[in-house]
Scaffold this motif. Sequence first.
Motif, PDB file in Angstrom:
ATOM      1  N   ASN A  55       0.837  -1.215   0.000  1.00 50.46           N
ATOM      2  CA  ASN A  55       0.000   0.000   0.000  1.00 50.46           C
ATOM      3  C   ASN A  55       0.866   1.257   0.000  1.00 50.46           C
ATOM      4  O   ASN A  55       0.580   2.220  -0.712  1.00 50.46           O
ATOM      5  CB  ASN A  55      -0.952   0.005   1.188  1.00 50.46           C
ATOM      6  CG  ASN A  55      -2.102  -0.956   1.033  1.00 50.46           C
ATOM      7  OD1 ASN A  55      -2.455  -1.344  -0.077  1.00 50.46           O
ATOM      8  ND2 ASN A  55      -2.685  -1.373   2.144  1.00 50.46           N
ATOM      9  N   GLU A  56       1.918   1.251   0.816  1.00 53.82           N
ATOM     10  CA  GLU A  56       2.809   2.400   0.851  1.00 53.82           C
ATOM     11  C   GLU A  56       3.526   2.556  -0.485  1.00 53.82           C
ATOM     12  O   GLU A  56       3.697   3.670  -0.986  1.00 53.82           O
ATOM     13  CB  GLU A  56       3.835   2.268   1.987  1.00 53.82           C
ATOM     14  CG  GLU A  56       4.669   3.527   2.130  1.00 53.82           C
ATOM     15  CD  GLU A  56       5.621   3.509   3.315  1.00 53.82           C
ATOM     16  OE1 GLU A  56       6.381   4.490   3.425  1.00 53.82           O
ATOM     17  OE2 GLU A  56       5.624   2.546   4.097  1.00 53.82           O
ATOM     18  N   HIS A  59       1.195   4.240  -2.846  1.00 53.09           N
ATOM     19  CA  HIS A  59       1.086   5.660  -2.486  1.00 53.09           C
ATOM     20  C   HIS A  59       2.302   6.441  -2.991  1.00 53.09           C
ATOM     21  O   HIS A  59       2.158   7.519  -3.580  1.00 53.09           O
ATOM     22  CB  HIS A  59       0.929   5.810  -0.970  1.00 53.09           C
ATOM     23  CG  HIS A  59       0.934   7.219  -0.507  1.00 53.09           C
ATOM     24  ND1 HIS A  59      -0.129   8.079  -0.703  1.00 53.09           N
ATOM     25  CD2 HIS A  59       1.894   7.946   0.128  1.00 53.09           C
ATOM     26  CE1 HIS A  59       0.181   9.265  -0.200  1.00 53.09           C
ATOM     27  NE2 HIS A  59       1.398   9.209   0.303  1.00 53.09           N
ATOM     28  N   ILE A  60       3.486   5.898  -2.762  1.00 47.76           N
ATOM     29  CA  ILE A  60       4.731   6.555  -3.171  1.00 47.76           C
ATOM     30  C   ILE A  60       4.798   6.670  -4.694  1.00 47.76           C
ATOM     31  O   ILE A  60       5.151   7.721  -5.230  1.00 47.76           O
ATOM     32  CB  ILE A  60       5.966   5.793  -2.630  1.00 47.76           C
ATOM     33  CG1 ILE A  60       6.006   5.840  -1.100  1.00 47.76           C
ATOM     34  CG2 ILE A  60       7.260   6.334  -3.236  1.00 47.76           C
ATOM     35  CD1 ILE A  60       6.038   7.210  -0.491  1.00 47.76           C
ATOM     36  N   GLY A  62       2.320   6.778  -6.742  1.00 49.59           N
ATOM     37  CA  GLY A  62       1.333   7.786  -7.134  1.00 49.59           C
ATOM     38  C   GLY A  62       1.868   9.191  -6.943  1.00 49.59           C
ATOM     39  O   GLY A  62       1.668  10.074  -7.780  1.00 49.59           O
ATOM     40  N   ARG A  63       2.544   9.412  -5.824  1.00 53.57           N
ATOM     41  CA  ARG A  63       3.121  10.737  -5.542  1.00 53.57           C
ATOM     42  C   ARG A  63       4.231  11.059  -6.548  1.00 53.57           C
ATOM     43  O   ARG A  63       4.347  12.198  -6.993  1.00 53.57           O
ATOM     44  CB  ARG A  63       3.647  10.789  -4.096  1.00 53.57           C
ATOM     45  CG  ARG A  63       4.269  12.105  -3.702  1.00 53.57           C
ATOM     46  CD  ARG A  63       3.299  13.257  -3.685  1.00 53.57           C
ATOM     47  NE  ARG A  63       3.977  14.491  -3.284  1.00 53.57           N
ATOM     48  CZ  ARG A  63       3.598  15.694  -3.600  1.00 53.57           C
ATOM     49  NH1 ARG A  63       2.493  15.881  -4.307  1.00 53.57           N
ATOM     50  NH2 ARG A  63       4.289  16.750  -3.216  1.00 53.57           N
TER      51      ARG A  63
END
Length: 158
Positions: A55-56, A59-60, A62-63
């Motif tokens: 999940n992280e 997220h990373i 995506g950023r």
Amino acid sequence: MTSKEVVLTYEGLKKLEEELEYLKGIKRREIAERIKQALSFGDISENSEYDEAKNEQAHIEGRIVQIETMLKHAKVIDEDEVSTEVVSLGSKVRLLDIEFNEEVEYYIVGSTEADPSKFKISNESPVGSALIGKKIGESVDVVVPDGIINFKILEIHK
């Protein structure tokens, strides 16, 4: 994210570039190591460490895409072109809050860099948009959620 122009100060551009470098380098390696470690625990179907790391990772990634898109569409404010005659993007504006007889200084930046806690306000915010194009000595009424604030522009600088 759309291809909307992203207005940045030179400082804001550097911060985004540094964040991107950190995420692509250090953070990616950290997450890869966490995934590798979680896989060593065996069955991933009930492995919360693996799920959290994935999940992280998402997220990373995506950023990273978000920052790359912002940088691709970035327009950097040239400080030499910032006027001290009228309020514009890149201006630092010293104001007098007429009701409370208090001075405050705002730095007018693009929405990407806005940080009200550091008195960096977006040109799209109620205060920022009301100030754009105004001159020293002018009074400005700003409609905010709590009502109307009346400012007098005392100084414009870079």
